[in-house]
Design a protein around this motif. Structure first.
Motif, short mmCIF file in Angstrom:
data_model
loop_
_atom_site.label_atom_id
_atom_site.label_comp_id
_atom_site.label_asym_id
_atom_site.label_seq_id
_atom_site.Cartn_x
_atom_site.Cartn_y
_atom_site.Cartn_z
N THR A 92 18.85 -5.74 7.73
CA THR A 92 17.86 -5.96 6.68
C THR A 92 16.49 -6.02 7.33
OG1 THR A 92 19.43 -7.17 5.28
CG2 THR A 92 17.09 -7.49 4.83
N VAL A 93 15.55 -5.27 6.76
CA VAL A 93 14.20 -5.17 7.31
C VAL A 93 13.20 -5.77 6.34
CG1 VAL A 93 12.44 -3.60 8.22
CG2 VAL A 93 14.85 -3.05 8.51
N MET A 94 12.19 -6.43 6.88
CA MET A 94 11.13 -7.02 6.06
C MET A 94 9.76 -6.60 6.57
SD MET A 94 10.20 -11.06 5.37
CE MET A 94 8.95 -11.28 6.63
N PHE A 95 8.89 -6.20 5.66
CA PHE A 95 7.50 -5.93 5.98
C PHE A 95 6.63 -6.87 5.16
CE2 PHE A 95 9.05 -1.97 7.67
CZ PHE A 95 8.09 -1.56 8.60
N SER A 96 5.60 -7.42 5.78
CA SER A 96 4.64 -8.23 5.03
C SER A 96 3.23 -7.73 5.36
CB SER A 96 4.75 -9.71 5.40
OG SER A 96 4.19 -9.95 6.67
N ASP A 97 2.33 -7.87 4.41
CA ASP A 97 0.95 -7.42 4.60
C ASP A 97 0.05 -8.31 3.75
OD1 ASP A 97 -0.94 -5.83 5.75
OD2 ASP A 97 -0.82 -4.24 4.26
N ILE A 98 -1.17 -8.53 4.22
CA ILE A 98 -2.11 -9.39 3.51
C ILE A 98 -2.87 -8.58 2.47
CG2 ILE A 98 -4.15 -10.86 3.72
CD1 ILE A 98 -3.19 -11.60 6.52
N LYS A 99 -2.94 -9.10 1.27
CA LYS A 99 -3.66 -8.45 0.17
C LYS A 99 -5.16 -8.42 0.47
CE LYS A 99 -4.67 -9.19 -4.75
NZ LYS A 99 -4.43 -10.11 -5.90
N ASP A 100 -5.75 -7.22 0.36
CA ASP A 100 -7.21 -7.02 0.51
C ASP A 100 -7.76 -7.60 1.81
OD1 ASP A 100 -7.29 -5.79 -2.01
OD2 ASP A 100 -7.59 -7.70 -3.03
N PHE A 101 -7.01 -7.45 2.89
CA PHE A 101 -7.46 -8.02 4.16
C PHE A 101 -8.73 -7.35 4.67
CE2 PHE A 101 -7.32 -8.38 8.85
CZ PHE A 101 -7.37 -9.76 8.95
N SER A 102 -8.85 -6.06 4.42
CA SER A 102 -10.06 -5.34 4.88
C SER A 102 -11.31 -5.92 4.24
CB SER A 102 -9.95 -3.84 4.56
OG SER A 102 -8.86 -3.27 5.25
#
Length: 314
Positions: A92-102
């Motif tokens: 099982t793989v998980m990706f996370s990313d921050i909303k509007d980080f740029s």
């Protein structure tokens, strides 16, 4: 008699520090790097060995921050060398990313962003490791992790979903703290998918990376991005949902065509644990929402709208 006493005392001065250093070396092979080596023997050779063991312990403490600890443990215990190659496993793989980080980082200094982001990544990483996950890499503000390797874990899907929910809950408290300190709040999006994935050492003979590759890795990454379209925070695939549906409250969201894959993917929003004290009202609402979802996909739009309208009124 005097000679025997003298020999006994001298041999003890030699054997005691050697025994101590042997214990410290065994602790290193067991991946226990806490504490320092303090051997102040009057014998130069023993002092040199003690210094070497201390340097090794410090080096291994630093090394395990760059390489998955479970992987190094496996290499030590099996006696195998790291070599290129991989094998197919259900993971099982998980990706996370921050909303509007740029946008967040545009108005802030690079040093501040680095420190703030490090706090965020540290919290997520601790949760992933506590849930028996392997952190693959950090891609800017994104985290890629997987479950089920290098240590086998039959509950890899459950552990990944548990980590995703705990990360979300932890971030709520962190945002309250950061807001009170005048720091920007960070909101994360997470995608989770389960499937057959190639896992192993990729790269060159001089530099390797223990990682996962394959179509199913890409799906997890795509699901993270799909959150933006539905206003959700955690999306999981049907493959993951089928393995955790008795442990978590999940809402069906849609059937989507993920970029790079012909077969459509049914996706669910991961919302809560099913455990003592869970929100029973939410659970019942999701059950009815699921009914409306199935009616809609069966082409029974009016019946689906009627169920949704009841939920909306409540």
């Amino acid at each position: 008699v005097c000679s025997l006493i003298l020999i006994s005392r001298v041999s003890k001065r030699v054997s005691d520090p050697i025994e101590y250093l042997t214990e410290e070396t065994n602790r290193i092979t067991e991946f226990r790097f806490d504490g320092d080596v303090s051997e102040n023997s009057s014998i130069d050779e023993i002092r040199h060995i003690g210094s070497a063991v201390l340097k090794l312990k410090k080096a291994m403490r630093a090394f395990k921050k760059y390489v998955p600890e479970s992987l190094v443990k496996e290499l030590i215990f099996t006696g195998d060398e790291a070599k290129l190659g991989g094998r197919s496993e259900e993971l099982t793989v998980m990706f996370s990313d921050i909303k509007d980080f740029s946008k967040i980082s545009e108005s802030l200094s690079a040093v501040f962003i680095m420190l703030h982001l490090s706090d965020y990544l540290n919290e997520l990483t601790c949760i992933i490791l506590d849930c028996r996950g392997t952190v693959d890499k950090y891609i800017g503000d994104a985290v890629m992790a997987f479950w089920g390797a290098p240590v086998k874990n039959r509950d890899h899907a459950f552990c990944a979903c548990k980590a995703a929910l705990l990360c979300s809950r932890r971030l709520v408290k962190l945002n309250e703290k950061w807001k009170s300190e005048g720091k920007p709040e960070l909101f994360t999006r997470i995608g989770v998918h389960t499937g057959d994935i190639v896992v192993g050492n990729m790269g060159s003979s001089e530099r390797m990376n223990y990682t996962v590759i394959g179509d199913n890795v890409n799906i997890a990454s795509r699901l993270e991005g799909v959150n933006k379209e539905y206003g959700t925070e955690i999306l999981i695939s049907e493959e993951t949902w089928s393995r955790v549906k008795d442990s978590f409250i999940c809402r069906p969201v849609d059937v989507v065509h993920v970029k790079g894959r012909v077969k459509p993917v049914k996706i669910y929003e991961l919302m809560d644990f099913i455990e003592d004290g869970y929100d029973e009202k939410l659970y019942n609402m999701i059950a009815r929402f699921s009914e409306a979802f199935e009616l809609q996909h069966a082409g029974k739009l009016q019946e689906a709208l009627a169920v949704l309208d009841e939920i909306r009124k409540e």
